[in-house]
Design a protein around this motif. Structure first.
Motif, PDB file in Angstrom:
ATOM      1  N   ALA A   1       2.862  30.940 -22.908  1.00 10.25           N
ATOM      2  CA  ALA A   1       1.796  31.190 -21.578  1.00 10.25           C
ATOM      3  C   ALA A   1       1.865  30.250 -20.718  1.00 10.25           C
ATOM      4  N   PHE A   2       1.384  30.396 -19.581  1.00 17.73           N
ATOM      5  CA  PHE A   2       1.381  29.487 -18.305  1.00 17.73           C
ATOM      6  C   PHE A   2      -0.015  28.842 -18.758  1.00 17.73           C
ATOM      7  N   ASP A   3      -0.316  27.726 -19.618  1.00 14.77           N
ATOM      8  CA  ASP A   3      -1.280  27.133 -20.065  1.00 14.77           C
ATOM      9  C   ASP A   3      -1.555  25.696 -19.212  1.00 14.77           C
ATOM     10  N   ILE A   4      -0.891  25.401 -18.350  1.00 12.98           N
ATOM     11  CA  ILE A   4      -0.947  24.208 -17.514  1.00 12.98           C
ATOM     12  C   ILE A   4      -1.347  24.519 -16.084  1.00 12.98           C
ATOM     13  N   ILE A   5      -2.368  24.230 -15.551  1.00 10.74           N
ATOM     14  CA  ILE A   5      -2.864  24.334 -14.137  1.00 10.74           C
ATOM     15  C   ILE A   5      -2.816  23.035 -13.370  1.00 10.74           C
ATOM     16  N   GLU A   6      -1.952  22.833 -12.460  1.00  9.38           N
ATOM     17  CA  GLU A   6      -1.994  21.719 -11.360  1.00  9.38           C
ATOM     18  C   GLU A   6      -2.203  22.001 -10.024  1.00  9.38           C
ATOM     19  N   ILE A   7      -2.873  21.204  -9.380  1.00 12.29           N
ATOM     20  CA  ILE A   7      -2.952  21.162  -7.931  1.00 12.29           C
ATOM     21  C   ILE A   7      -1.889  20.053  -7.495  1.00 12.29           C
ATOM     22  N   PHE A   8      -1.096  20.405  -6.546  1.00 10.77           N
ATOM     23  CA  PHE A   8       0.154  19.505  -6.165  1.00 10.77           C
ATOM     24  C   PHE A   8      -0.104  19.292  -4.632  1.00 10.77           C
ATOM     25  N   THR A   9       0.641  18.324  -4.287  1.00 11.31           N
ATOM     26  CA  THR A   9       0.890  18.125  -2.762  1.00 11.31           C
ATOM     27  C   THR A   9       2.478  17.600  -2.673  1.00 11.31           C
ATOM     28  N   GLU A  10       2.951  17.963  -1.382  1.00 10.23           N
ATOM     29  CA  GLU A  10       4.361  17.287  -1.001  1.00 10.23           C
ATOM     30  C   GLU A  10       4.068  16.774   0.188  1.00 10.23           C
ATOM     31  N   GLY A  11       4.400  15.524   0.491  1.00 10.60           N
ATOM     32  CA  GLY A  11       4.326  14.790   1.706  1.00 10.60           C
ATOM     33  C   GLY A  11       3.000  14.580   2.259  1.00 10.60           C
ATOM     34  N   GLY A  12       2.326  13.915   1.514  1.00  9.40           N
ATOM     35  CA  GLY A  12       0.890  13.537   2.013  1.00  9.40           C
ATOM     36  C   GLY A  12      -0.152  13.832   0.837  1.00  9.40           C
ATOM     37  N   THR A  13      -1.348  13.930   1.398  1.00 17.12           N
ATOM     38  CA  THR A  13      -2.458  13.872   0.397  1.00 17.12           C
ATOM     39  C   THR A  13      -3.263  15.134   1.047  1.00 17.12           C
ATOM     40  N   VAL A  14      -4.203  15.637   0.060  1.00 23.33           N
ATOM     41  CA  VAL A  14      -5.194  16.681   0.411  1.00 23.33           C
ATOM     42  C   VAL A  14      -6.506  16.460  -0.279  1.00 23.33           C
ATOM     43  N   ASN A  15      -7.561  16.491   0.400  1.00 24.23           N
ATOM     44  CA  ASN A  15      -8.959  16.527  -0.094  1.00 24.23           C
ATOM     45  C   ASN A  15      -9.475  17.589  -0.673  1.00 24.23           C
ATOM     46  N   LEU A  16      -9.552  17.531  -1.929  1.00 24.41           N
ATOM     47  CA  LEU A  16     -10.649  18.540  -2.553  1.00 24.41           C
ATOM     48  C   LEU A  16     -11.901  18.231  -2.798  1.00 24.41           C
ATOM     49  N   LYS A  17     -12.728  19.123  -1.919  1.00 25.58           N
ATOM     50  CA  LYS A  17     -14.086  19.149  -1.513  1.00 25.58           C
ATOM     51  C   LYS A  17     -15.031  19.274  -2.808  1.00 25.58           C
ATOM     52  N   SER A  18     -14.670  20.434  -3.511  1.00 27.70           N
ATOM     53  CA  SER A  18     -15.221  21.069  -4.560  1.00 27.70           C
ATOM     54  C   SER A  18     -14.452  22.137  -5.350  1.00 27.70           C
ATOM     55  N   GLY A  19     -14.734  22.389  -6.549  1.00 26.88           N
ATOM     56  CA  GLY A  19     -13.952  23.379  -7.240  1.00 26.88           C
ATOM     57  C   GLY A  19     -14.576  23.628  -8.559  1.00 26.88           C
ATOM     58  N   SER A  20     -13.983  24.798  -9.110  1.00 28.14           N
ATOM     59  CA  SER A  20     -14.427  25.234 -10.439  1.00 28.14           C
ATOM     60  C   SER A  20     -13.299  26.077 -10.965  1.00 28.14           C
ATOM     61  N   VAL A  21     -13.399  25.967 -12.347  1.00 26.45           N
ATOM     62  CA  VAL A  21     -12.416  26.992 -13.260  1.00 26.45           C
ATOM     63  C   VAL A  21     -13.221  27.851 -14.089  1.00 26.45           C
ATOM     64  N   THR A  22     -13.330  28.935 -14.251  1.00 32.66           N
ATOM     65  CA  THR A  22     -14.393  29.801 -14.883  1.00 32.66           C
ATOM     66  C   THR A  22     -13.649  30.722 -15.728  1.00 32.66           C
ATOM     67  N   GLU A  23     -13.872  30.605 -17.154  1.00 34.71           N
ATOM     68  CA  GLU A  23     -13.279  31.487 -18.191  1.00 34.71           C
ATOM     69  C   GLU A  23     -13.512  32.883 -17.859  1.00 34.71           C
ATOM     70  N   LEU A  24     -12.556  33.860 -17.867  1.00 39.63           N
ATOM     71  CA  LEU A  24     -12.789  35.422 -17.735  1.00 39.63           C
ATOM     72  C   LEU A  24     -12.672  35.992 -18.893  1.00 39.63           C
ATOM     73  N   LYS A  25     -13.524  36.646 -19.381  1.00 35.73           N
ATOM     74  CA  LYS A  25     -13.496  37.056 -20.899  1.00 35.73           C
ATOM     75  C   LYS A  25     -12.706  38.323 -20.908  1.00 35.73           C
ATOM     76  N   SER A  26     -12.148  38.796 -22.049  1.00 35.79           N
ATOM     77  CA  SER A  26     -11.255  40.017 -22.231  1.00 35.79           C
ATOM     78  C   SER A  26     -12.169  41.233 -22.330  1.00 35.79           C
ATOM     79  N   ILE A  27     -11.379  42.231 -21.811  1.00 41.75           N
ATOM     80  CA  ILE A  27     -12.434  43.691 -21.667  1.00 41.75           C
ATOM     81  C   ILE A  27     -11.732  44.547 -22.717  1.00 41.75           C
ATOM     82  N   LEU A  28     -10.784  43.926 -23.643  1.00 41.95           N
ATOM     83  CA  LEU A  28      -9.976  44.684 -24.659  1.00 41.95           C
ATOM     84  C   LEU A  28     -10.813  44.571 -25.796  1.00 41.95           C
ATOM     85  N   LYS A  29     -10.821  45.840 -26.520  1.00 43.08           N
ATOM     86  CA  LYS A  29     -11.754  45.559 -27.905  1.00 43.08           C
ATOM     87  C   LYS A  29     -10.864  45.423 -28.961  1.00 43.08           C
TER      88      LYS A  29
END
Length: 518
Positions: free
Chosen positions: A490-518
């Motif tokens: 599984a892709f279980d790692i999430i990264e924000i990346f930059t190349e050649g400089g910086t970026v300003n993250l002003k706000s953010g969220s990561v929300t769980e999405l529940k399974s629809i499978l029974k």
């Protein structure tokens, strides 16, 4: 989707499939199944068909080849919330007139067809028959349009005894009818793919059709035949203006692995009851990824909403992927998207977002603090749920952007998919060249780019990650990418990346999405 290629694709499924055990974090066949996207219980799924809302239920039919069969049927599922789907019996089976190819379903509220009654209006499915016998005999007139109807809310279907209702006029590619009730004329209006154009027809009763006009010569992309149209009026946000939107899918038959292999373009213009006119010069794409095709919208949706669903796979490698990764099932639907129309200066564009019902899947959430990012920032460490089953919302400053920045989904085996923005090119992109554990198809690995985008304000990213797929909504909701992948774990790692400089993250969220499978 071009069905002959699909059959070729299925015939190439590897018999010596790569075996994944499911042990030690490795993914087996069911491990690749989407958790909050619709997928078939078994068998092959491709084009969505017959999307309609009636009496509290959304009906999703789709091109379906059951296990052990060689011909296209209409699979069928229903939902009350666009999230949780109940598998239904197959809606339409092949018969002596041919396989059941793509089409639509409408509610005949006024019983114009006479197939129901005022108190029990029929659901009418309009679809293409594909005659394999005629094809094998060299006859180009293999496709014609037919109808079936239901008087029990789509639980059973009766084929019209005078099919076909539109015989083939001598055109090789003549398929995929999409019908709406045109309030301008009080008649049914059909858009039908015919080679390299869309032909329009009208009918008072959905049984007897009159040819109106055609559109497409010299317009948009013609890398292959046009397929799976949709045609509907849509109000422009913040105004009283209404424009007409035409969706057209196209298959690229060249040998290049670019993003046009399977894609859906759209046109915005005017319709006078007979002719569709459009003066746009750019070719506009509803999705820039590799895995969004044959998308159409629900008829009769509440509040005049235009809710879009597409096939999230590709005929180019779908059969091979099934043979190696998913085995007894194949394909999925994109997450339902709401389409609205916006005007920026003199240009009209579609605004495309996941439907608001997605909140019904929300689980735990991790908030992200403001940050000045240079290099990488691992945000999966902040999660108390699976990183590969989530929604990301990220707001970046548009000031002083680095050469590149974005989001990377990865595992510890060196596999990843990169979603980014290239400042020099002024384009969003998806790099899928390292997104599988097995190199199973030479055109699966790909680098995809969007149309140019010049960020002038805060840049909002919205990303849906679902086990083996990602959907990215950026560029003021006018740029979308849909891509599937098959990592060895599984892709279980999430990264924000930059190349050649910086970026300003002003706000953010990561929300769980529940399974629809029974």
């Amino acid at each position: 989707m071009y069905r002959q290629l699909l059959l070729i694709c299925l015939s190439l499924i590897s018999l010596s499939a790569f075996s994944q055990t499911g042990n030690d974090g490795k993914m087996d066949s069911e491990s690749y199944r989407p958790q909050f996207h619709f997928s078939p219980k078994e068998g092959w799924m491709s084009d969505p068909n017959g999307l309609v809302y009636y009496d509290g239920e959304y009906h999703l039919c789709y091109q379906h080849i059951p296990n052990g069969s060689s011909g296209q049927h209409w699979g069928h599922a229903i939902s009350k919330d666009l999230l949780h789907w109940e598998y239904m019996p197959i809606a339409l089976y092949p018969d002596s007139l041919g396989f059941i190819f793509s089409g639509c379903t409408v509610v005949d509220h006024n019983n114009t067809s006479g197939l129901g009654s005022k108190d029990n209006p029929p659901l009418i499915a309009i679809f293409t028959y594909h005659n394999g016998v005629a094809e094998r005999n060299g006859d180009i007139r293999t496709e014609s349009q037919a109808i079936a109807y239901s008087l029990d809310k789509g639980r059973s279907w009766i084929k019209y005894d005078k099919n076909p209702v539109i015989p083939n006029p001598g055109i090789k590619d003549f398929r995929d009818p999409k019908v709406i009730w045109n309030k301008q004329t009080d008649k049914w209006l059909m858009a039908l793919a015919a080679g390299s154009v869309i032909k329009f027809y009208e009918s008072e009763n959905s049984l007897d059709w009159k040819y109106l006009s055609e559109f497409g010569e010299g317009k948009g992309s013609h890398v292959g035949p046009w397929e799976c149209p949709d045609f509907f009026p849509l109000k422009v946000k913040g105004s009283g203006e209404t424009k007409w939107v035409l969706l057209v899918s196209v298959v690229d038959f060249t040998n290049t692995p670019d993003r046009l292999t399977t894609a859906t373009q759209y046109f915005i213009g005017d319709f006078d009851g007979k002719d569709f006119s459009c003066d746009q010069t750019d070719t506009l794409w509803i999705d820039h990824g590799k895995d969004c095709y044959a998308g159409v919208t629900f008829d009769n949706a509440p509040d005049n909403r235009r809710i879009f669903v597409a096939w999230m796979n590709s005929h180019q490698y779908g059969g091979q992927a099934r043979g190696i990764f998913t085995h007894h099932w194949s394909g999925a639907a994109t997450f339902p998207r709401e389409l609205s129309l916006v005007k920026d200066k003199n240009n009209y564009r579609l605004d495309i977002q996941p439907v608001k019902e997605i909140v019904g899947l929300y689980g735990k959430q991790a908030k992200l603090d403001k940050a000045k990012i240079e290099g990488t920032l691992n945000i999966s460490d902040k999660l108390q749920f699976k990183a590969n089953q989530a929604e990301l919302k990220l707001n970046f400053s548009s000031q002083s952007l680095p050469e590149k920045y974005g989001v990377c989904l990865k595992n510890n085996n060196g596999e990843f998919i990169e979603l980014g923005f290239d400042k020099k090119l002024q384009r969003f992109y998806v790099d899928r060249t390292n997104a599988t554990g097995v190199k199973f198809h030479d055109r699966f690995a790909s680098f995809q780019t969007s149309l140019p985008y010049n960020p002038e304000k805060e840049i909002q990213w919205r990303i849906l990650v679902d086990v083996s797929s990602v959907e990215m909504f950026v560029g003021d909701n006018q740029i979308v990418f849909s891509d599937i992948f098959f990592p060895s774990s599984a892709f279980d790692i999430i990264e924000i990346f930059t190349e050649g400089g910086t970026v300003n993250l002003k706000s953010g969220s990561v929300t769980e999405l529940k399974s629809i499978l029974k």
